[in-house]
Design a protein around this motif. Structure first.
Motif, PDB file in Angstrom:
ATOM      1  N   ASN A   1     -40.814  27.681   7.019  1.00 29.90           N
ATOM      2  CA  ASN A   1     -41.480  26.402   6.757  1.00 29.90           C
ATOM      3  C   ASN A   1     -41.829  26.233   5.277  1.00 29.90           C
ATOM      4  O   ASN A   1     -41.955  25.107   4.791  1.00 29.90           O
ATOM      5  CB  ASN A   1     -42.746  26.290   7.601  1.00 29.90           C
TER       6      ASN A   1
ATOM      7  N   PRO B   1     -42.307  20.865   9.169  1.00 27.60           N
ATOM      8  CA  PRO B   1     -42.245  22.239   9.677  1.00 27.60           C
ATOM      9  C   PRO B   1     -41.718  22.282  11.102  1.00 27.60           C
ATOM     10  O   PRO B   1     -41.746  21.285  11.832  1.00 27.60           O
ATOM     11  CB  PRO B   1     -43.701  22.704   9.593  1.00 27.60           C
ATOM     12  N   VAL B   2     -41.252  23.449  11.494  1.00 28.07           N
ATOM     13  CA  VAL B   2     -40.725  23.665  12.839  1.00 28.07           C
ATOM     14  C   VAL B   2     -41.553  24.741  13.524  1.00 28.07           C
ATOM     15  O   VAL B   2     -42.187  25.577  12.868  1.00 28.07           O
ATOM     16  CB  VAL B   2     -39.235  24.073  12.796  1.00 28.07           C
ATOM     17  N   ASP B   3     -41.563  24.721  14.852  1.00 25.96           N
ATOM     18  CA  ASP B   3     -42.302  25.723  15.614  1.00 25.96           C
ATOM     19  C   ASP B   3     -41.689  27.101  15.387  1.00 25.96           C
ATOM     20  O   ASP B   3     -40.464  27.280  15.407  1.00 25.96           O
ATOM     21  CB  ASP B   3     -42.256  25.380  17.104  1.00 25.96           C
ATOM     22  N   GLY B   4     -42.560  28.070  15.170  1.00 31.15           N
ATOM     23  CA  GLY B   4     -42.100  29.430  14.938  1.00 31.15           C
ATOM     24  C   GLY B   4     -41.709  29.722  13.510  1.00 31.15           C
ATOM     25  O   GLY B   4     -41.358  30.869  13.201  1.00 31.15           O
TER      26      GLY B   4
ATOM     27  N   GLN C   1     -43.710  29.343  10.817  1.00 33.91           N
ATOM     28  CA  GLN C   1     -44.873  29.447   9.949  1.00 33.91           C
ATOM     29  C   GLN C   1     -45.106  30.856   9.422  1.00 33.91           C
ATOM     30  O   GLN C   1     -45.963  31.062   8.555  1.00 33.91           O
ATOM     31  CB  GLN C   1     -46.135  28.980  10.686  1.00 33.91           C
ATOM     32  N   GLU C   2     -44.373  31.839   9.892  1.00 32.38           N
ATOM     33  CA  GLU C   2     -44.550  33.210   9.442  1.00 32.38           C
ATOM     34  C   GLU C   2     -43.242  33.744   8.874  1.00 32.38           C
ATOM     35  O   GLU C   2     -42.158  33.375   9.340  1.00 32.38           O
ATOM     36  CB  GLU C   2     -45.013  34.105  10.593  1.00 32.38           C
TER      37      GLU C   2
END
Length: 476
Positions: free
Chosen positions: A399, A409-412, A414-415
């Motif tokens: 992201n 951003p997309v799910d998953g 963020q890390e």
């Protein structure tokens, strides 16, 4: 002379909030003893004379207003001011993350009063207009003076850039610094000879060569090159205004009076010069017009003008390729922009950030920054290559790379991502160390090859191989 100190007077604005204006934030107080201005005789002589003996030779540098007409000087000032003004100013807060100190913009509350004054400096300028004037004043005059306005709680809520020609730094006998302010209706200073303490002025200045309160602008060093460049441009305009034709001489074998010669010259220039160039002339009394040949040295006018432009770029620390004078020596524009930022813009950014932090009286856990990411933005292929390497190295989360391209951003994502076989250094440190002299073990014997299976028996072939003489019949 009246000395003023900061004492905010609360007024109600149109939106109902309590505010104060710059002029009413200064209230009279007792003047300190023996305040003296910064300027002296040596400084005045340096400004009035370009070099020792110049006034005896009638050599006079162009005025500041005329110097701004020289294209390289105008381009350098507007280029630097525009590049800094287009960069967004942000406020970051110090945060502890996993035992480390980081500065994050996301930790600043959206209703922070410091954030409001960064977004809207005053009632008549946008952020871009404010920073353009801020940097232009510093490059042209060497000094930028900003008057602070405060709200009812004493916090800065507006900033007004003052005319540097109407501001004079003052120094008291005890070392305190004050500023004499002239009339400025935009800042609501409606009287002259107001003396404000240094706490109410943000003073950003160029390199101080003679006095710590007086910055020397790059225009001072570029004045001689600018004066020569203007002379070249004026001569060129005069030459081409004459139809690109050199001057000439009217000759006659007859003797004529001085008054007749002057009248004949004026008549010739008015009839066949300027817009009348190319018209048919009728000459009598054996008069002849002999054009003066164009001197060969004048053919170097373009080289002389280019040299003047290079000197100007040198004074402003602008790379020549930014003015179109030379080709950049870099393989891509990202490297060229980094070079331009390092040698020209970085010191201006750092000085403005420090003046903001001190001028706004930010808490120790806050600081202002310019978001230079857009200034150094690379081409799409280079950005994709950098993002891929940072994500693969687990430095960025997916992201983070998407945010740089203005993507949601997309799910998953963020890390940061990492492969399973990677071990941390602490985990490797906790493992048992290997023995100092490991035993050498013999290699195990190779397994025996299995025997091939017996071939299948063919009954018909076996019967054909039997001796019929040895066969007997067994009767049951």
């Amino acid at each position: 002379m009246t000395t003023y100190t900061a004492k905010p007077k609360v007024v109600r604005a149109a939106d109902g909030s309590w505010q104060t204006k710059a002029v009413v934030s200064l209230t009279p107080s007792a003047a300190p003893a023996a305040i003296t201005p910064w300027y002296g005789g040596s400084w005045i002589r340096l400004i009035q004379e370009s070099y020792p003996g110049a006034w005896q030779q009638n050599v006079e540098l162009a005025s500041t207003r005329d110097l701004l007409r020289f294209p390289p000087i105008y381009t350098c000032i507007t280029l630097i001011a525009g590049d800094i003004a287009k960069v967004r100013t942000k406020l970051t807060a110090r945060t502890e993350r996993m035992g480390r100190t980081v500065w994050l913009e996301s930790e600043v509350p959206v209703d922070s009063p410091f954030l409001r004054v960064l977004r809207k400096q005053n009632h008549y300028q946008t952020r871009v207009q404010y920073w353009e004037q801020y940097i232009a004043s510093k490059l042209i005059n060497g000094n930028t003076y900003v008057l602070k306005a405060r709200d009812g709680s004493g916090r800065v809520n507006a900033k007004y850039i003052l005319d540097p020609c109407r501001v004079t730094p003052l120094v008291a006998e005890n070392g305190e610094v004050f500023y004499r302010l002239g009339t400025d209706h935009l800042a609501e200073l409606r009287q002259d000879d107001i003396v404000a303490p240094a706490s109410e002025i943000i003073h950003d200045r160029m390199c101080c060569l003679w006095h710590p309160l007086v910055g020397v602008p790059p225009l001072y060093a570029a004045a001689l090159a600018g004066t020569g460049g203007l002379a070249i441009a004026n001569n060129s305009a005069t030459f081409f205004g004459n139809g690109s034709r050199p001057s000439g001489i009217l000759t006659t074998p007859m003797h004529i009076k001085q008054s007749d010669a002057i009248a004949l010259k004026d008549s010739w220039e008015s009839s066949y010069g300027g817009e009348n160039t190319g018209k048919t002339a009728v000459l009598g009394d054996d008069m002849k017009y002999t054009p003066i040949a164009f001197p060969a040295k004048d053919a170097e006018m373009s080289q002389q003008a280019e040299s003047a432009a290079l000197w100007v770029a040198m004074c402003f620390h602008v790379p020549p390729y930014k003015l179109g004078l030379k080709d950049p020596k870099f393989s891509n524009m990202a490297q060229a922009n980094q070079d331009y930022y390092s040698q020209c813009l970085q010191i201006l950014f750092e000085a403005a950030e420090q003046c903001l932090d001190e001028g706004l009286e930010l808490p120790l856990n806050y600081r202002s920054e310019f978001d230079i990411g857009m200034l150094l933005r690379m081409d799409p292929i280079s950005r994709a290559d950098v993002a891929q390497k940072y994500v693969a190295a687990s430095v960025w989360a997916p992201n983070d790379a998407r945010e740089l391209e203005d993507m949601a951003p997309v799910d998953g994502g963020q890390e940061p991502l990492s492969q399973q076989q990677y071990w941390t250094l602490s985990s490797l440190d906790e493992r048992d160390p290997p023995s100092a002299t490991p035993a050498i073990q013999a290699a195990p014997p190779a397994p025996a090859e299995p025997e091939p299976p017996p071939p299948e028996k063919d009954l018909a072939a076996m019967l054909r191989q039997l001796d019929p003489t040895r066969l007997r019949v067994v009767n049951g």
